[in-house]
Motif scaffolding. Structure first.
Motif, short mmCIF file in Angstrom:
data_model
loop_
_atom_site.label_atom_id
_atom_site.label_comp_id
_atom_site.label_asym_id
_atom_site.label_seq_id
_atom_site.Cartn_x
_atom_site.Cartn_y
_atom_site.Cartn_z
N THR A 101 -1.69 87.48 61.14
CA THR A 101 -0.84 88.25 62.06
C THR A 101 -0.02 87.32 62.94
OG1 THR A 101 -2.50 90.03 62.08
CG2 THR A 101 -0.84 90.05 63.82
N ALA A 105 4.27 86.19 62.97
CA ALA A 105 5.20 86.11 64.10
C ALA A 105 5.94 84.78 64.13
CB ALA A 105 4.44 86.32 65.40
N GLY A 108 7.53 85.35 58.97
CA GLY A 108 8.23 86.54 58.51
C GLY A 108 8.35 86.65 57.00
N ASP A 146 3.12 90.55 57.49
CA ASP A 146 4.20 89.68 57.95
C ASP A 146 5.58 90.32 57.85
OD1 ASP A 146 2.08 87.98 58.12
OD2 ASP A 146 3.15 86.24 57.34
N ILE A 149 5.27 92.83 61.29
CA ILE A 149 5.27 92.12 62.57
C ILE A 149 6.57 91.32 62.69
CG2 ILE A 149 4.21 90.16 63.76
CD1 ILE A 149 2.48 92.46 64.14
N SER A 152 10.56 89.81 61.23
CA SER A 152 10.50 90.15 59.81
C SER A 152 11.88 90.03 59.19
CB SER A 152 9.98 91.58 59.66
OG SER A 152 10.28 92.11 58.40
N TYR A 170 12.41 95.22 65.79
CA TYR A 170 11.33 94.28 66.09
C TYR A 170 10.33 94.89 67.08
CZ TYR A 170 13.37 90.22 63.72
OH TYR A 170 13.83 89.33 62.78
N ILE A 174 5.83 96.04 66.32
CA ILE A 174 4.68 95.36 66.92
C ILE A 174 3.41 96.20 66.84
CG2 ILE A 174 3.72 94.43 69.06
CD1 ILE A 174 6.59 93.62 69.84
N PRO A 222 5.94 82.08 68.40
CA PRO A 222 6.17 83.52 68.60
C PRO A 222 6.48 83.88 70.05
CG PRO A 222 3.85 83.07 68.11
CD PRO A 222 4.61 81.82 67.84
N LEU A 226 9.89 86.01 70.56
CA LEU A 226 9.85 87.37 71.09
C LEU A 226 10.14 87.40 72.58
CD1 LEU A 226 6.77 88.74 69.12
CD2 LEU A 226 9.19 88.92 68.56
#
Length: 425
Positions: A101, A105, A108, A146, A149, A152, A170, A174, A222, A226
């Motif tokens: 996971t 992030a 992708g 992938d 999350i 991608s 995006y 999540i 990540p 993000l």
């Protein structure tokens, strides 16, 4: 015209032609034999289809994931997650889910997660007494998270095809991604308790601290991607570029694992992969233009409205269609082929296109590891060195778990949209 739009693509697909050639041939046949349009329109739409700012993020994210995947990033993430799991039964399996996971992030790319995480975790799980089919099935299935999350790559392509905001997609991905990860982790714990394997080690505070320090640079990617997007610092495309610079600095100067020659080699691999993606994007763009000028989407909307199809029935039909298509086409091809047809119907029925995008992602994520042709299956076979029968036996429970998640995500839109409301609105 129905011959060019229907028979030609289906016949070429059945004959095993690459998807970009299938689409390009169908358009060429239509223009030459059925339409009074100059062939220059073909060239204009081919290049126009990739002339989208959002698509610039694709090579950047691929390059960042390529760099981070070549060093010790996966092992550092594994150590960090495992040190936090502690004595939970099935701790190695839970670590696999958590690591995949987090790696999603960064990368992708689902196949990259299967290959990278599989090399690290499969030997550890089998050595600890995990059944081989279970370990192989978990690694094959968990990589599919992938593409749900962020960041991608299929979401970027869907955003371009559906003219939808990538940051909104995006944000919507999540919670569904975490939901699937939670279901997988819960199943791992239940299975480990029932069959009495995978005993964990007691939580060690000093070991957790050391693993966290070692994994900080890997966890930074990540956070930067993000955090930068939703903090309003930069766009997804700019975030992807920043991720590349960060990955180069970390792997070359901090970890000191990659030479300049290896960095250039990663760039070359990224170029090849990006070319494979964009040639599909360009040909699908031309095919989408052909459908539009022949009013196929409008005719489909009118037909469904005449049948009185509601949202629930339409979403059920779409799920069945995408699950079938996902078994034979890669996610990018499926998105580019079907999105121009489905989006007008989605809007006509009042379905949120962001929510619909997540439904599409989950369906195609299942296709990545669904027997018999899921690409993750063959990646796992190559990396783990085991036969397909073993992988098939191990995959089935995880297909069921993903289907449960798909039903929840499809018919409870808030699971997807709550992230948009919190992070965007």
């Amino acid at each position: 015209m129905s011959f060019a739009l229907g028979f030609v693509p289906i016949a070429l697909l059945l004959l095993g032609f690459p998807i970009f050639l299938v689409l390009l041939t169908a358009v060429t046949v239509a223009l030459v034999f059925y339409m009074n349009v100059p062939l220059a329109a073909l060239h204009q739409n081919l290049f126009g289809s990739v002339n989208a700012y959002a698509l610039l993020a694709i090579p950047y994210f691929i390059y960042a994931g390529e760099l981070m995947g070549r060093g010790s990033v996966a092992q550092r993430l594994v150590d960090f997650v495992q040190s936090g799991v502690g004595s939970l039964r099935g701790s190695l399996g839970i670590t696999t889910v958590g690591t995949a996971t987090i790696f999603g992030a960064i990368s992708g790319v689902s196949a990259a997660a299967v290959a990278t995480i599989g090399r690290v975790m499969y030997p550890s799980m089998t050595k600890a007494g995990y059944p081989k089919p279970f370990a192989a099935g978990l690694i094959t299935a968990v990589g599919a998270i992938d593409i749900i999350i962020p960041p991608s790559i299929p979401m970027i392509v869907y955003g371009a095809a559906a003219q939808e905001s990538v940051p909104r997609l995006y944000a919507a991905g999540i919670l569904p991604g975490l939901l699937i990860a939670g279901l997988l982790a819960g199943y791992v714990m239940w299975r480990a308790r029932r069959e009495n394997f995978g005993a964990g080690e007691p939580f060690d505070r000093s070991h957790f601290f050391r693993a966290t320090v070692r994994g900080l640079w890997a966890l930074g990617a990540p956070v930067i991607i993000l955090g930068g997007i939703y903090g309003g610092v930069f766009s997804p495309t700019e975030a992807a570029a920043v991720a590349c610079i960060y990955a180069i600095l970390v792997t070359r100067l901090v970890f000191r694992e990659l030479s300049f020659a290896e960095i250039i080699e990663a760039a070359a691999a990224t170029t090849r992969f990006t070319a494979q993606i964009l040639i599909i994007v360009s040909c699908a763009g031309v095919f989408s233009w052909l459908l539009t000028v022949n009013q196929v989407p409008a005719a489909l909307v009118s037909f469904l409205q005449s049948l009185g199809v509601g949202q629930w029935t339409f979403l059920l039909a779409v799920n069945v269609l995408l699950l079938a298509v996902g078994c034979f086409l890669d996610p990018l091809s499926a998105i580019l082929l079907l999105t121009p047809l489905l989006i007008p119907v989605v809007k006509a029925l009042g379905i949120d296109t962001v929510h619909f995008g997540i439904v599409v992602m989950v369906n195609l994520a299942i296709g990545l590891f669904h027997p018999p042709f899921g690409i993750n299956i063959f990646v796992a076979q190559s990396v783990l060195g085991i036969d397909l029968k073993t992988i098939y036996r191990g995959i089935l429970p995880f297909v069921v778990l993903y289907l449960i998640a798909l039903v929840l995500i499809t018919y409870v839109p808030a699971i997807s949209l709550v992230g948009v409301w919190v992070l965007i609105n």
